[in-house]
Design an enzyme around this catalytic site. Structure first.
Site, PDB file in Angstrom:
ATOM      1  N   ASP A  72      41.919  41.706  39.724  1.00  0.00           N
ATOM      2  CA  ASP A  72      41.095  41.105  40.601  1.00  0.00           C
ATOM      3  C   ASP A  72      40.431  42.204  41.473  1.00  0.00           C
ATOM      4  O   ASP A  72      40.572  43.212  41.503  1.00  0.00           O
ATOM      5  CB  ASP A  72      42.047  40.483  41.958  1.00  0.00           C
ATOM      6  CG  ASP A  72      42.435  39.057  41.565  1.00  0.00           C
ATOM      7  OD1 ASP A  72      42.750  38.538  40.482  1.00  0.00           O
ATOM      8  OD2 ASP A  72      43.180  38.433  42.455  1.00  0.00           O
ATOM      9  N   HIS A 217      45.034  44.965  40.478  1.00  0.00           N
ATOM     10  CA  HIS A 217      43.770  45.092  41.054  1.00  0.00           C
ATOM     11  C   HIS A 217      43.348  46.528  40.663  1.00  0.00           C
ATOM     12  O   HIS A 217      43.957  47.241  40.616  1.00  0.00           O
ATOM     13  CB  HIS A 217      43.960  45.302  42.515  1.00  0.00           C
ATOM     14  CG  HIS A 217      44.092  44.068  43.255  1.00  0.00           C
ATOM     15  ND1 HIS A 217      45.449  43.741  43.505  1.00  0.00           N
ATOM     16  CD2 HIS A 217      43.508  42.930  43.810  1.00  0.00           C
ATOM     17  CE1 HIS A 217      45.662  42.721  44.073  1.00  0.00           C
ATOM     18  NE2 HIS A 217      44.395  41.936  44.302  1.00  0.00           N
TER      19      HIS A 217
END
Length: 261
Positions: A72, A217
Site C-alpha cells: 500500500d 507498505h
C-alpha cells in the site's frame, strides 16, 4: 492497519483504534465481505465453462496453498529495489498505489510495476478516510488515481483498498460506479510502527494462512528488507504467491464488493 499518512509513524495503539473502526464500519453498514474461497466457489457454481479468471487463473488456488502479497501507499524510493526482489524471487504482487506525491512523482516506477506483471490497484489520491467523505469526495479520491494510473499504464485499475480498511454503503456505491472492487486483508505486520525488519518478517510469517492477503507498505524503511525472508520462508512452507485476481480466479472481483479472507 495503515492509519498514518505516508511517511509518518504512529504508535501501535493507533492500529487498535483503526482495527475497531474497521469492524464497526463493516458490521454497521450492511457491507458483507466475501472470502476468496467464496468468490471461487460462486464462479464455479455460476458457470460450467470456468472462464471468469481468464489468464489470471494459471494457478488453481482451490488446490494450491495460495497467498497474496500486497503493498500500500507507494510507489516510493524503495519500490524499485522491491521490484528487483520480486523479479529475482519470481513472485507477483498487488500494488495499491497512492496518487498524490506517489503515482504523480514516480510514473516510471508505476509503469515498471505494470510492465513486470504485477497488479496495479488504487489506494485513493490523498489517503483520506473515505467514510468521512460524501459521495462526490469519495469519487474524486478514487477517480483521480484511476485516471493517473490509466495515463501511465494504459489500463484502468479494477481493485481498490480503502484507507484504514474503512468502507460503507456510500464507498461501495461509488466503487461500483467506477468499476472497483474493494480488497481488505488478513495479515498486517504493522510496519508503519517499526523499522525492525526481523519483526516485520516474523509477524507476517506467523499470521500467514491459506487464501491470506498480506498487507505491507513499500514506503517504510523496515519493510522492503523484510520481503526476501518472508518470501523464502513462506515458499518453504508450501505457499504459492499470487496476485489478488489470481487468488479469486476463476471468479472475478465484482465492482463495489468487499473481499476479505
Amino acid at each position: 492497519m495503515f492509519r498514518s499518512r505516508p511517511g509518518v509513524f504512529r504508535a501501535p495503539a493507533v492500529a487498535l483504534v483503526a482495527a475497531a473502526s474497521l469492524i464497526l464500519t463493516l458490521s454497521g453498514c450492511g457491507v458483507d465481505p466475501i472470502t476468496p474461497g467464496d468468490a471461487r466457489g460462486k464462479a464455479a457454481s455460476d458457470s460450467s465453462d470456468s472462464k471468469g479468471g481468464g489468464g489470471e487463473g494459471a494457478v488453481d488456488c482451490a488446490r494450491a496453498k495460495c497467498i497474496a502479497l500486497t503493498f500500500d501507499a507507494g510507489p516510493g524510493k524503495d519500490t524499485p529495489h522491491l521490484l528487483d526482489i520480486l523479479k529475482e524471487k519470481q513472485v507477483p504482487a498487488t500494488f495499491f498505489l497512492l496518487g498524490k506525491k506517489h503515482v504523480d512523482r514516480y510514473p516510471e516506477v508505476v509503469r515498471r510495476i505494470h510492465d513486470e506483471g504485477h497488479e496495479v490497484a488504487n489506494h485513493t489520491w490523498t489517503h483520506r478516510v473515505l467514510t468521512d467523505l460524501d459521495a462526490d469526495e469519495v469519487r474524486d479520491e478514487l477517480s483521480r488515481t484511476q485516471e493517473a494510473i490509466r495515463k501511465i499504464t494504459g489500463r484502468t485499475p479494477t481493485l481498490m483498498r480503502p484507507p484504514q480498511g474503512r468502507t460503507d454503503g456510500t464507498v461501495s456505491d461509488v466503487s461500483r460506479d467506477l468499476g472497483l472492487a474493494q480488497i481488505l486483508w488478513s495479515v498486517t505486520a504493522k510496519d508503519y510502527s517499526t523499522t525492525d525488519s526481523a519483526l516485520i518478517r516474523r509477524r507476517v510469517v506467523d499470521a500467514a494462512r491459506v487464501d491470506g492477503i498480506i498487507l505491507l507498505h513499500d514506503i517504510y524503511d523496515g519493510t522492503v528488507p523484510a520481503v526476501p525472508g518472508i518470501i523464502d520462508e513462506l515458499k518453504r512452507r508450501g505457499f504459492t504467491f499470487v496476485t489478488v485476481p489470481q487468488l479469486l480466479a476463476p471468479g472475478t472481483a465484482e465492482p463495489g464488493t468487499v473481499y476479505r479472507p
